[in-house]
Design an enzyme around this catalytic site. Structure first.
Site, PDB file in Angstrom:
ATOM      1  N   SER A  75       1.560   2.559   9.677  1.00  0.00           N
ATOM      2  CA  SER A  75       1.468   3.526  10.990  1.00  0.00           C
ATOM      3  C   SER A  75       1.146   2.571  12.433  1.00  0.00           C
ATOM      4  O   SER A  75       0.938   2.934  13.339  1.00  0.00           O
ATOM      5  CB  SER A  75       1.206   5.217  11.263  1.00  0.00           C
ATOM      6  N   GLY A  76       0.064   1.882  11.852  1.00  0.00           N
ATOM      7  CA  GLY A  76      -0.625   1.131  12.597  1.00  0.00           C
ATOM      8  C   GLY A  76       0.497  -0.610  12.748  1.00  0.00           C
ATOM      9  O   GLY A  76       0.015  -0.772  11.632  1.00  0.00           O
ATOM     10  N   ASP A 134      -1.511  -2.529   9.654  1.00  0.00           N
ATOM     11  CA  ASP A 134      -2.062  -4.233   9.715  1.00  0.00           C
ATOM     12  C   ASP A 134      -3.988  -3.661   9.113  1.00  0.00           C
ATOM     13  O   ASP A 134      -4.556  -4.239   8.770  1.00  0.00           O
ATOM     14  CB  ASP A 134      -2.880  -3.731  11.105  1.00  0.00           C
ATOM     15  N   THR A 164      -1.496  -1.582  -4.505  1.00  0.00           N
ATOM     16  CA  THR A 164      -2.778  -1.364  -3.780  1.00  0.00           C
ATOM     17  C   THR A 164      -3.385  -0.009  -4.707  1.00  0.00           C
ATOM     18  O   THR A 164      -2.331   0.816  -3.990  1.00  0.00           O
ATOM     19  CB  THR A 164      -3.116  -1.839  -2.540  1.00  0.00           C
ATOM     20  N   GLU A 165      -4.647   0.601  -4.901  1.00  0.00           N
ATOM     21  CA  GLU A 165      -4.964   1.669  -5.765  1.00  0.00           C
ATOM     22  C   GLU A 165      -5.998   1.815  -4.725  1.00  0.00           C
ATOM     23  O   GLU A 165      -6.405   3.206  -5.532  1.00  0.00           O
ATOM     24  CB  GLU A 165      -5.869   1.119  -7.018  1.00  0.00           C
ATOM     25  N   ASN A 211       0.803  -1.683  -0.045  1.00  0.00           N
ATOM     26  CA  ASN A 211      -0.080  -0.327   0.109  1.00  0.00           C
ATOM     27  C   ASN A 211       0.508   1.111  -0.380  1.00  0.00           C
ATOM     28  O   ASN A 211       1.158   1.254   0.822  1.00  0.00           O
ATOM     29  CB  ASN A 211      -0.550  -0.135   0.937  1.00  0.00           C
TER      30      ASN A 211
END
Length: 579
Positions: A235-236, A204, A177-178, A145
């Protein structure tokens, strides 16, 4: 240097690159590659050992000059820097072979050593070291991502992950992923047989999409045999923290290196999922369901993501504690063992439960797909008397049922991890006479692929065996991994596949100062000792907010603030991790 009790699989003399003058005696045992180099000038012997637990791969190379028949093989390892920390560093050692006058004969020797090293590095058997095949080719589908976290996921893959995949001889295909939900759509139609596994380079949220895409396939049982891996790129990164924590690997420094190291060791563990039901939707969660201050921080700090990255949680926590909210509602749960309230203000009543049981989920054809690893308490009586051929029913006739389904009845009983707290009594095989073993048979249904017999419908009352807490809450968290972030050791006793949901409850009554102290204690997990924190091992839960204010998050994804419930699905997924 050589270990007397270590079986020598291969032994030879090679020169150490780049000197070409130092001849080394090199040995392979099942535990390590060892070599001794003798300095011809002073006769000094220099001994070294590289453990296979640290080796990820081996690569053969040829001499740049085609007229020279020398061949080389390089061993890539990531040992700990020293005994006092858990930080790894990359090391390469290259041996040269020029014993034969022909290039192809030297190459044959190098390939044989490479094949044995690769098999031992992956924990595969070696029966004939002189004639050993290379391990089966590993091919990963890598989903990145590019917008997760600070937007550096693709950079993380290119600069760090890709290098280690090459060293470990792992082939891959990268898909960016878009849009939100793209990974879910990919998983619904992916030809899974073509891939060893799916690797997520993101936070996640992308793994959440992958899991739910797989679980919504018609062939969901076969789909969940897919190996899943994750490297921190968002960030997670709570699951990465939990995996590294369980493996004894760093997740604060060199996070990507350590996560990729775990990945390329090719170890796979079952991972618990939790089926989560909300009004009009059914989700499959691998991390947590949160309500209250923790979910508020998670959602409301999203606007700081690009600016602060992971630090957004700290900023959000300070803001939310300063303007503390309380949420009125009802929290219900099915405890693993006898529930004894921890908080002083709740004492005076111990909630008794029924007979201890263990359960195994099997496919209707008799193949096991999920197995509880702890004893559980009595299931609702209405679910214990049905025929196993009916969807969502439990068969509890006798232990022969397990043998008919190909399941060892002893597999499902382990001692519970919470015994040390003194709150929840432990049990084991010694309690065999008091434990009833049961099977839940999984039958494919149009809108509900996995049966959840512990959960009544959301609009139906709960059985008497459930514990009900009412009032105002600061936070309620159903957690099934150790971490909710790199500085949030939310549930120290959780395991990747312990078959338990750890329900954490903080009720109204805690001061802001004590709440701030509690958040500071999250880093080392000592918050569980606070008199304000209840941490209860359960099999199922229900949260019923009285109003629609606030936030409820499932694996960091927002869902409507409304009644929500969940039940553990033990060991249903497969995650690339080291125990």
């Amino acid at each position: 240097m050589w270990k007397k009790n270590s079986e020598t699989l291969l032994q030879d003399n090679f020169f150490l690159f780049p000197t070409k003058t130092h001849t080394c005696q090199v040995k392979l045992s099942r535990q390590a590659l060892s070599y001794e180099c003798t300095d011809e000038k002073n006769g000094k012997v220099d001994s070294h050992e590289v453990k296979f637990s640290d080796i990820i791969g081996c690569m053969c190379k040829k001499e740049a000059d085609d007229r020279v028949p020398s061949v080389y093989f390089t061993v890539f390892s990531y040992p700990f820097r020293n005994k006092n920390n858990n930080l790894r560093e990359k090391k390469e050692i290259t041996f040269g072979i020029n014993r034969c006058v022909r290039y192809d004969e030297n190459l044959k020797i190098a390939i044989n050593w490479r094949n044995v090293i690769m098999r031992l590095a992956r924990g595969l058997p070696v029966t004939d070291a002189e004639s050993c095949d290379l391990p089966e080719l590993v091919k990963l589908l890598v989903l990145v991502n590019p917008h997760s976290g600070s937007g550096k996921a693709m950079e993380v893959f290119e600069n760090d992950v890709k290098v280690m995949l090459k060293e470990a001889d792992v082939q891959y295909k990268v898909i960016k992923t878009e849009y939100a939900g793209h990974a879910t759509e990919l998983m619904k139609t992916l030809r899974l047989s073509e891939w060893y596994g799916v690797l997520i380079v993101s936070g996640d949220g992308l793994l959440f999409e992958v899991v739910n895409g797989l679980m919504n396939r018609n062939d969901w049982i076969e789909a969940m045999e897919t190996n899943l891996g994750i490297v921190p790129g968002g960030s997670g990164n709570a699951l990465c923290c939990s995996i590294n924590y369980a493996a004894g690997e760093s997740f604060r420094k060199d996070f990507v290196l350590h996560s990729t190291f775990v990945l390329v060791k090719h170890k796979v563990l079952p991972m618990d999922l939790v089926v989560v039901e909300t009004k009009g939707s059914r989700l499959y969660s691998f991390l947590s369901v949160t309500w209250g201050i923790i979910s508020d921080i998670d959602y409301e700090s999203e606007k700081y993501r690009n600016l602060l990255g992971g630090a957004r949680f700290t900023v959000g926590a300070i803001k939310r504690i300063a303007s503390l909210r309380h949420y009125k509602g009802r929290v219900s749960f099915l405890p693993v063992t006898k529930y004894i309230p921890k908080c002083q203000r709740l004492k005076g009543r111990a909630f008794s439960v029924g007979q201890l049981r263990s359960f195994t989920l099997t496919h209707s054809e008799g193949r096991r797909y999920a197995n509880s690893q702890i004893g559980s308490l009595s299931m609702p009586e209405s679910m214990c008397n049905g025929n196993s051929s009916e969807p969502g029913r439990v068969n509890s006739e006798n232990n022969d049922v397990f043998h008919e389904c190909g399941v060892n009845s002893n597999d499902s009983i382990l001692s519970i991890n919470d015994a040390e707290s003194g709150c929840y009594p432990a049990f084991s095989d010694d309690d065999d006479d008091e434990i009833v073993r049961e099977i839940m048979t999984a039958v494919k249904q149009p809108d509900s692929p996995v049966p959840s017999p512990l959960l009544p419908a959301l609009n139906e009352p709960l059985p008497d065996s459930w514990v009900v807490l009412e009032g105002e809450f600061v936070t309620v968290c159903a957690v099934y991994q150790t971490h909710l972030g790199d500085d949030l050791l939310a549930s120290p006793q959780s395991r990747i596949n312990d078959g338990v949901i750890h329900l954490m409850v903080v009720r109204k009554g805690i001061s802001k100062n004590n709440l701030l102290k509690l958040f500071l204690e999250f880093e080392n997990g000592s918050h569980v000792d606070s008199p304000y924190v209840e941490l209860v091992p359960v099999l199922a839960f229900r949260i019923e907010p009285e109003s629609s204010k606030g936030n409820i998050m499932v694996d960091g994804e927002q869902v409507p603030v409304a009644p929500i419930q969940g039940q553990v699905l033990p060991g249903l997924a497969k995650i690339m991790a080291i125990k």
